[in-house]
Design a protein around this motif. Structure first.
Motif, PDB file in Angstrom:
ATOM      1  N   ASN A 287     -91.225  20.850  66.900  1.00  0.00           N
ATOM      2  CA  ASN A 287     -90.149  20.895  67.882  1.00  0.00           C
ATOM      3  C   ASN A 287     -89.732  19.518  68.376  1.00  0.00           C
ATOM      4  OD1 ASN A 287     -90.483  23.646  67.604  1.00  0.00           O
ATOM      5  ND2 ASN A 287     -91.642  23.888  69.493  1.00  0.00           N
ATOM      6  N   TYR A 288     -90.705  18.617  68.520  1.00  0.00           N
ATOM      7  CA  TYR A 288     -90.388  17.267  69.003  1.00  0.00           C
ATOM      8  C   TYR A 288     -90.234  16.269  67.863  1.00  0.00           C
ATOM      9  CZ  TYR A 288     -90.815  12.665  71.100  1.00  0.00           C
ATOM     10  OH  TYR A 288     -90.595  11.358  71.430  1.00  0.00           O
ATOM     11  N   PHE A 289     -91.325  16.015  67.141  1.00  0.00           N
ATOM     12  CA  PHE A 289     -91.254  14.979  66.109  1.00  0.00           C
ATOM     13  C   PHE A 289     -90.293  15.351  64.979  1.00  0.00           C
ATOM     14  CE2 PHE A 289     -95.380  13.453  67.872  1.00  0.00           C
ATOM     15  CZ  PHE A 289     -94.987  12.142  68.118  1.00  0.00           C
ATOM     16  N   GLY A 290     -90.257  16.627  64.595  1.00  0.00           N
ATOM     17  CA  GLY A 290     -89.329  17.042  63.546  1.00  0.00           C
ATOM     18  C   GLY A 290     -87.882  16.823  63.954  1.00  0.00           C
ATOM     19  N   THR A 291     -87.552  17.230  65.177  1.00  0.00           N
ATOM     20  CA  THR A 291     -86.189  17.019  65.678  1.00  0.00           C
ATOM     21  C   THR A 291     -85.874  15.537  65.774  1.00  0.00           C
ATOM     22  OG1 THR A 291     -86.268  19.084  66.924  1.00  0.00           O
ATOM     23  CG2 THR A 291     -84.628  17.473  67.619  1.00  0.00           C
ATOM     24  N   LEU A 292     -86.832  14.747  66.245  1.00  0.00           N
ATOM     25  CA  LEU A 292     -86.616  13.304  66.367  1.00  0.00           C
ATOM     26  C   LEU A 292     -86.386  12.663  64.999  1.00  0.00           C
ATOM     27  CD1 LEU A 292     -86.512  10.694  67.953  1.00  0.00           C
ATOM     28  CD2 LEU A 292     -89.032  10.649  67.951  1.00  0.00           C
ATOM     29  N   MET A 293     -87.178  13.056  64.006  1.00  0.00           N
ATOM     30  CA  MET A 293     -86.992  12.485  62.661  1.00  0.00           C
ATOM     31  C   MET A 293     -85.613  12.826  62.102  1.00  0.00           C
ATOM     32  SD  MET A 293     -90.529  12.397  60.474  1.00  0.00           S
ATOM     33  CE  MET A 293     -91.020  14.105  60.653  1.00  0.00           C
ATOM     34  N   MET A 294     -85.148  14.043  62.355  1.00  0.00           N
ATOM     35  CA  MET A 294     -83.821  14.434  61.878  1.00  0.00           C
ATOM     36  C   MET A 294     -82.734  13.608  62.567  1.00  0.00           C
ATOM     37  SD  MET A 294     -84.033  16.680  59.467  1.00  0.00           S
ATOM     38  CE  MET A 294     -82.329  17.287  59.437  1.00  0.00           C
ATOM     39  N   CYS A 295     -82.868  13.411  63.863  1.00  0.00           N
ATOM     40  CA  CYS A 295     -81.885  12.608  64.592  1.00  0.00           C
ATOM     41  C   CYS A 295     -81.865  11.168  64.074  1.00  0.00           C
ATOM     42  CB  CYS A 295     -82.189  12.619  66.085  1.00  0.00           C
ATOM     43  SG  CYS A 295     -81.896  14.195  66.919  1.00  0.00           S
ATOM     44  N   ARG A 296     -83.022  10.603  63.850  1.00  0.00           N
ATOM     45  CA  ARG A 296     -83.103   9.228  63.358  1.00  0.00           C
ATOM     46  C   ARG A 296     -82.506   9.096  61.966  1.00  0.00           C
ATOM     47  NH1 ARG A 296     -86.701   5.494  65.272  1.00  0.00           N
ATOM     48  NH2 ARG A 296     -87.382   4.988  63.163  1.00  0.00           N
ATOM     49  N   ALA A 297     -82.805  10.056  61.102  1.00  0.00           N
ATOM     50  CA  ALA A 297     -82.334   9.978  59.718  1.00  0.00           C
ATOM     51  C   ALA A 297     -80.831  10.168  59.615  1.00  0.00           C
ATOM     52  CB  ALA A 297     -83.055  11.024  58.868  1.00  0.00           C
ATOM     53  N   PHE A 298     -80.267  11.029  60.465  1.00  0.00           N
ATOM     54  CA  PHE A 298     -78.848  11.349  60.337  1.00  0.00           C
ATOM     55  C   PHE A 298     -77.938  10.560  61.277  1.00  0.00           C
ATOM     56  CE2 PHE A 298     -80.388  14.807  57.791  1.00  0.00           C
ATOM     57  CZ  PHE A 298     -79.359  15.014  56.880  1.00  0.00           C
ATOM     58  N   ALA A 299     -78.502   9.790  62.194  1.00  0.00           N
ATOM     59  CA  ALA A 299     -77.659   8.968  63.072  1.00  0.00           C
ATOM     60  C   ALA A 299     -76.736   8.043  62.281  1.00  0.00           C
ATOM     61  CB  ALA A 299     -78.524   8.181  64.049  1.00  0.00           C
ATOM     62  N   PRO A 300     -77.237   7.306  61.281  1.00  0.00           N
ATOM     63  CA  PRO A 300     -76.329   6.447  60.514  1.00  0.00           C
ATOM     64  C   PRO A 300     -75.332   7.229  59.657  1.00  0.00           C
ATOM     65  CG  PRO A 300     -78.550   6.354  59.596  1.00  0.00           C
ATOM     66  CD  PRO A 300     -78.653   7.081  60.897  1.00  0.00           C
ATOM     67  N   VAL A 301     -75.729   8.415  59.208  1.00  0.00           N
ATOM     68  CA  VAL A 301     -74.810   9.263  58.439  1.00  0.00           C
ATOM     69  C   VAL A 301     -73.645   9.686  59.311  1.00  0.00           C
ATOM     70  CG1 VAL A 301     -74.571  11.456  57.206  1.00  0.00           C
ATOM     71  CG2 VAL A 301     -76.661  10.093  56.930  1.00  0.00           C
ATOM     72  N   LEU A 302     -73.946  10.139  60.515  1.00  0.00           N
ATOM     73  CA  LEU A 302     -72.892  10.557  61.438  1.00  0.00           C
ATOM     74  C   LEU A 302     -72.003   9.380  61.823  1.00  0.00           C
ATOM     75  CD1 LEU A 302     -75.033  12.899  63.714  1.00  0.00           C
ATOM     76  CD2 LEU A 302     -73.361  13.605  61.997  1.00  0.00           C
ATOM     77  N   LYS A 303     -72.604   8.219  62.000  1.00  0.00           N
ATOM     78  CA  LYS A 303     -71.827   7.035  62.354  1.00  0.00           C
ATOM     79  C   LYS A 303     -70.804   6.699  61.280  1.00  0.00           C
ATOM     80  CE  LYS A 303     -72.266   2.156  63.624  1.00  0.00           C
ATOM     81  NZ  LYS A 303     -73.228   1.038  63.883  1.00  0.00           N
ATOM     82  N   GLN A 304     -71.241   6.725  60.031  1.00  0.00           N
ATOM     83  CA  GLN A 304     -70.324   6.360  58.948  1.00  0.00           C
ATOM     84  C   GLN A 304     -69.224   7.400  58.752  1.00  0.00           C
ATOM     85  OE1 GLN A 304     -72.793   6.041  55.441  1.00  0.00           O
ATOM     86  NE2 GLN A 304     -72.672   8.229  54.960  1.00  0.00           N
ATOM     87  N   ASN A 305     -69.465   8.621  59.282  1.00  0.00           N
ATOM     88  CA  ASN A 305     -68.474   9.690  59.155  1.00  0.00           C
ATOM     89  C   ASN A 305     -67.677   9.908  60.435  1.00  0.00           C
ATOM     90  OD1 ASN A 305     -69.211  10.202  56.470  1.00  0.00           O
ATOM     91  ND2 ASN A 305     -70.854  11.586  57.087  1.00  0.00           N
ATOM     92  N   GLY A 306     -67.679   8.913  61.296  1.00  0.00           N
ATOM     93  CA  GLY A 306     -66.817   8.956  62.473  1.00  0.00           C
ATOM     94  C   GLY A 306     -67.474   9.363  63.766  1.00  0.00           C
ATOM     95  N   GLY A 307     -68.780   9.598  63.757  1.00  0.00           N
ATOM     96  CA  GLY A 307     -69.500   9.953  64.985  1.00  0.00           C
ATOM     97  C   GLY A 307     -70.102  11.330  64.923  1.00  0.00           C
ATOM     98  N   GLY A 308     -69.261  12.352  64.788  1.00  0.00           N
ATOM     99  CA  GLY A 308     -69.761  13.713  64.626  1.00  0.00           C
ATOM    100  C   GLY A 308     -70.560  14.208  65.810  1.00  0.00           C
ATOM    101  N   ALA A 309     -71.501  15.105  65.537  1.00  0.00           N
ATOM    102  CA  ALA A 309     -72.254  15.743  66.612  1.00  0.00           C
ATOM    103  C   ALA A 309     -73.631  16.162  66.154  1.00  0.00           C
ATOM    104  CB  ALA A 309     -71.495  16.956  67.137  1.00  0.00           C
ATOM    105  N   ILE A 310     -74.549  16.209  67.123  1.00  0.00           N
ATOM    106  CA  ILE A 310     -75.886  16.757  66.935  1.00  0.00           C
ATOM    107  C   ILE A 310     -76.053  17.891  67.935  1.00  0.00           C
ATOM    108  CG2 ILE A 310     -78.372  16.332  67.114  1.00  0.00           C
ATOM    109  CD1 ILE A 310     -77.805  13.394  66.445  1.00  0.00           C
ATOM    110  N   VAL A 311     -76.501  19.038  67.447  1.00  0.00           N
ATOM    111  CA  VAL A 311     -76.819  20.179  68.311  1.00  0.00           C
ATOM    112  C   VAL A 311     -78.328  20.396  68.260  1.00  0.00           C
ATOM    113  CG1 VAL A 311     -76.506  22.651  68.715  1.00  0.00           C
ATOM    114  CG2 VAL A 311     -74.586  21.268  67.876  1.00  0.00           C
ATOM    115  N   ASN A 312     -78.992  20.236  69.393  1.00  0.00           N
ATOM    116  CA  ASN A 312     -80.433  20.459  69.462  1.00  0.00           C
ATOM    117  C   ASN A 312     -80.724  21.771  70.183  1.00  0.00           C
ATOM    118  OD1 ASN A 312     -81.062  18.083  68.157  1.00  0.00           O
ATOM    119  ND2 ASN A 312     -81.522  16.937  70.020  1.00  0.00           N
ATOM    120  N   MET A 313     -81.398  22.687  69.477  1.00  0.00           N
ATOM    121  CA  MET A 313     -81.843  23.920  70.120  1.00  0.00           C
ATOM    122  C   MET A 313     -83.042  23.596  70.995  1.00  0.00           C
ATOM    123  SD  MET A 313     -79.965  26.496  69.756  1.00  0.00           S
ATOM    124  CE  MET A 313     -81.153  27.467  70.692  1.00  0.00           C
ATOM    125  N   VAL A 314     -82.833  23.689  72.279  1.00  0.00           N
ATOM    126  CA  VAL A 314     -83.907  23.415  73.234  1.00  0.00           C
ATOM    127  C   VAL A 314     -84.351  24.776  73.788  1.00  0.00           C
ATOM    128  CG1 VAL A 314     -84.604  21.946  75.164  1.00  0.00           C
ATOM    129  CG2 VAL A 314     -82.761  21.197  73.669  1.00  0.00           C
TER     130      VAL A 314
END
Length: 248
Positions: free
Chosen positions: A108-135
């Motif tokens: 729930n924590y480290f897995g979500t964090l790893m996904m955010c870290r890995a896809f942050a640059p992907v979203l940036k190069q595609n104009g920003g986009g969005a992350i939805v975290n199920m809390v």
């Protein structure tokens, strides 16, 4: 956000809320949806509903190599839905050991964090986009008979706030979805009231459209959020009565 031009990736797409996210994104006109799960075979029925749009992806969010490989493979993603999670309905003191609590934190924590870290640059190069975290609403008030899960979701909420701050400059919207009891999975055994999975997903996607950062699907979550503003200690004491059934 224009769903018609979006390319989404949904973790935990093989069950729970995941399939509802995939179906809702498809109905909103997403051009492609990566449905991710550890077991590709578990995605067969979902992919069969629209194989041209729904692309199965093997992903273990607790494995950094797996996460980075998927991020490298899915460079066109504009919406990341961090839906994968685990919960074991155990207390903090009542649990026989810490193995399940560690797993909840790992996923729930480290897995979500790893996904955010890995896809942050992907979203940036595609104009920003969005992350939805199920809390979860239990991120804000601990439910003792599911205490370690609550703690893991509190960590997930905190990371969501931190990621939101770090990615604001690149134009990435980071949404925390905080329902209370969902009428699905382990929530089936919980007392009413419950919110339907369809409503949770609908509210989450509407939050993307409206640029709302924190969304509370269902009347129960909305009432608890209001009570936290009015009298947080009273809510804590009320929920504190829901104790684990036994101690070790």
């Amino acid at each position: 956000m224009d769903f018609a031009n979006s390319i989404a990736l949904v973790t935990g797409a093989n069950g729970g809320l995941g399939q509802y996210y995939v179906e809702a994104l498809r109905s909103h006109g997403a051009s492609q949806i990566y449905a991710a799960a550890r077991n590709l075979n578990s995605l067969d029925d979902l992919v069969a509903t629209n194989p041209k749009i729904i692309i199965p992806i093997a992903l273990d969010i607790t494995n950094e190599q797996s996460v980075n490989q998927v991020a490298s493979q899915c460079q066109d993603v504009t919406i990341l839905v961090n839906n994968a999670g685990v919960g074991f309905n155990q207390g903090l003191i009542a649990a026989s050991d810490l193995s399940q609590a560690r797993m909840e934190i790992e996923v729930n924590y480290f897995g979500t964090l790893m996904m955010c870290r890995a896809f942050a640059p992907v979203l940036k190069q595609n104009g920003g986009g969005a992350i939805v975290n199920m809390v979860s609403m239990v991120a804000r008030v601990n439910l003792p008979f599911n205490g370690s899960y609550s703690a893991s979701k509190a960590a997930t909420l905190s990371l969501t706030q931190g990621v939101r701050a770090e990615l604001a400059a690149q134009g990435t919207l980071v949404v925390a979805v905080l329902p209370a009891t969902i009428d699905i999975g382990m929530g089936k055994t919980y007392p009413d009231p419950k919110v339907s999975p369809e409503e949770v997903v609908s509210d989450a996607l509407q939050a993307l459209l409206d640029s709302v950062e924190d969304v509370y699907p269902g009347e129960q979550a909305k009432q608890m959020a209001a009570e936290l503003l009015r009298d947080p200690k009273a809510l804590e004491k009320a929920v504190a009565m829901m104790l684990p059934s036994s101690t070790h």
